[in-house]
Write an enzyme that holds these catalytic residues in place. Sequence first.
Site, short mmCIF file in Angstrom:
data_model
loop_
_atom_site.label_atom_id
_atom_site.label_comp_id
_atom_site.label_asym_id
_atom_site.label_seq_id
_atom_site.Cartn_x
_atom_site.Cartn_y
_atom_site.Cartn_z
N GLU A 19 -7.03 0.65 -4.74
CA GLU A 19 -7.08 0.53 -3.27
C GLU A 19 -8.42 -0.03 -2.78
OE1 GLU A 19 -5.95 4.50 -2.19
OE2 GLU A 19 -3.88 4.17 -2.82
N ASP A 69 0.88 -1.16 0.00
CA ASP A 69 0.00 0.00 0.00
C ASP A 69 0.92 1.22 0.00
OD1 ASP A 69 -1.64 2.12 0.60
OD2 ASP A 69 -2.31 1.36 2.54
N LYS A 117 2.99 11.45 -3.53
CA LYS A 117 2.00 10.71 -4.31
C LYS A 117 1.04 11.64 -5.05
CE LYS A 117 -1.53 7.14 -3.52
NZ LYS A 117 -1.97 6.14 -2.54
N ASP A 146 -13.30 5.65 2.08
CA ASP A 146 -11.91 5.76 2.53
C ASP A 146 -11.63 7.19 3.00
OD1 ASP A 146 -9.17 5.96 2.80
OD2 ASP A 146 -8.69 4.93 0.93
#
Length: 626
Positions: free
Chosen positions: A185, A24, A86, A208
């Site tokens: 994800e 992850d 990211k 999320d």
Amino acid sequence: MQTAVPNSGRSSEPVPSDPIVGIDLGTTNSLVAFCFASGPRVLGGGAGGAMVPSVVRFLADGSTVVGAAARATRLAHADETVASAKRLMGRSARETASFARGGSTPLVEGPRGMAALAVHGRVVTPQEVAAEVLRELRRIAEADLGVPVRRAVITVPAYFDDAQRQATRDAARLADLEAVRIVNEPTAASLAYGIGQAARAERIAVYDLGGGTFDVTILDIVPSDGGGTGADCFQVLSTAGDTALGGDDLDRAIAAHWLAGESGLVDDDATRAALLAAAEEAKIALSERASIEVEAMCTGGARRVALDRAELDRLAEPLVARTMAACRRALADAQTTVDEIDRVVLVGGSTRLSAVRAAVRAFFGREPYVALDPDRVVALGASVQAAIVAGGRRDLLLLDVIPLSLGIETVGGAIAKLIMRNSPIPARAVEHFSTSKDGQTSVRIHVLQGERELAEHCRSLGTFDLRGLPPMPAGIPQVEVSFLVDQNGVLSVSAREKRSGCEAAIQVVPSYGLTAEEVDRIEKESIENARADMTLHRIIDLRVHSELDLKWIGEALARVRGQLDPAYIVALEGAMSEVRGLCERAASDPRSVDADLFHRAKQSLDERSMRVHETAIAQSLRGAGT
Ligand code: AMP
């Protein structure tokens, strides 16, 4: 076909010589996991595995520091520390010009107009930053597994486009890792729960909410022939969210609430930073308790600031409302409705907020999946996908039936089984329990799995407390305990006291850490020990019931002693003292007690005590004027 070799690392389970790990690669934190024969586990660190902050410090001499150490010195070395890279992956410099990244290394135009950073006059691409994090994860995995790691399944947000996915692959290559799959994800989170093994199509919502980002994804699982091949049969229908919304916003709201409400606080950078840290601490503590006071090192000295659950819920409301608006958008984009959603999965640290759970439950009209650690569920799922790619097992344990009985611990250390082994899934059971002490205001529910008769010989799946029972005599409260094992083998246990309505619940995945061999072993042990176990269980039950009997007889005797013939009292007290002695021995060493003798002594006491109970009842009736 991979061969299993004994490994020289930390893990005690066999590991293939060329394992595929699951990674992850997060905006704030990154994790690496591996799916062992007993199930997936996050590698490195303590029991929960290592969480590596996605922060990299590039020193002037060309060396790097990655993870917690880089994060710790981030403010002092802001010009050479990169966080949240990211957000820049696979994006053009123009697109990202206005991005908040939580770092102060200048954004520059890298090769082909892509976003990059300038550190010590050198252009550093986001891929290079990610590669440093991946190298660190690889090192952790190799140390834990004891074999070289060259291949990984890496997760990305569902909304990542081709360029962003390609940038992730490039980062892996720079770290000498082959990204055998790039998985969404939310898909990984679903796989961690074993979703995707059902024979029929299912529609999933994955919510999320992390520290700085929020997304909600609607996915369909389409069963393929042969039972599916992991992430291949997941189709993303829609995704919505906000890349600048998360738990950090709530910390800011809490800090602002204190600044506005507390007198004498100096509104400067130092105070705001101290209040932000205190806000996060208080927010996290409120998952476990109703109110909290924490210390903040503000300008002018340490201050104690307080927060309670109701205030937290109120401050969280605007944040929660924004996420709900995104959920509505995601449903509309997927052209679906809440009624068509089969399961809801929670991911990200901020989903531990009770306000979030309550809102998600109310919006989707069902209990969300929360059994797995929301910070680890994506990495765990990535490793499940890795195991599928490796051609190993499709599942952790075939879950068409419940492999081992499920129950709870009862007073004295025995187990009451609610769902028996080999029951087909889904399964449901309800049983009633009570308290063993007068005035008891809480009951601990210890959820167990196994075939033996005593709790100490069974696998512990988790505990929770049912609190707030109104004080009542022992045996009067009615605690209803419900077990529900759903299609994916996820067990939800809830306990409810009927008079007061107080409730508590827990969710667990009983199959984790369980292999077919272990199931066989547990079954064999239960057969070998069946007779001794049954006897012990019987002695425990005799003791528990006898202790209650002794208490009631003692109370009745105290009330009506004067109305009873002295010879009867002597005989009764003799029988009581024999049973009391047996109870004491059973409590210290149950194996030393003869169950038949105990049974006979209890029976004889039951018979003898009839008269004292009758006399006591008659007196009560007279007292009541009947
Ligand atoms: P993630 O980005 O998924 O690692 O989530 C990090 C966010 O989760 C941070 O904002 C944390 O403050 C928040 N968080 C972690 N634990 C809790 C908790 N028990 N209650 C509320 N928020 C939490």
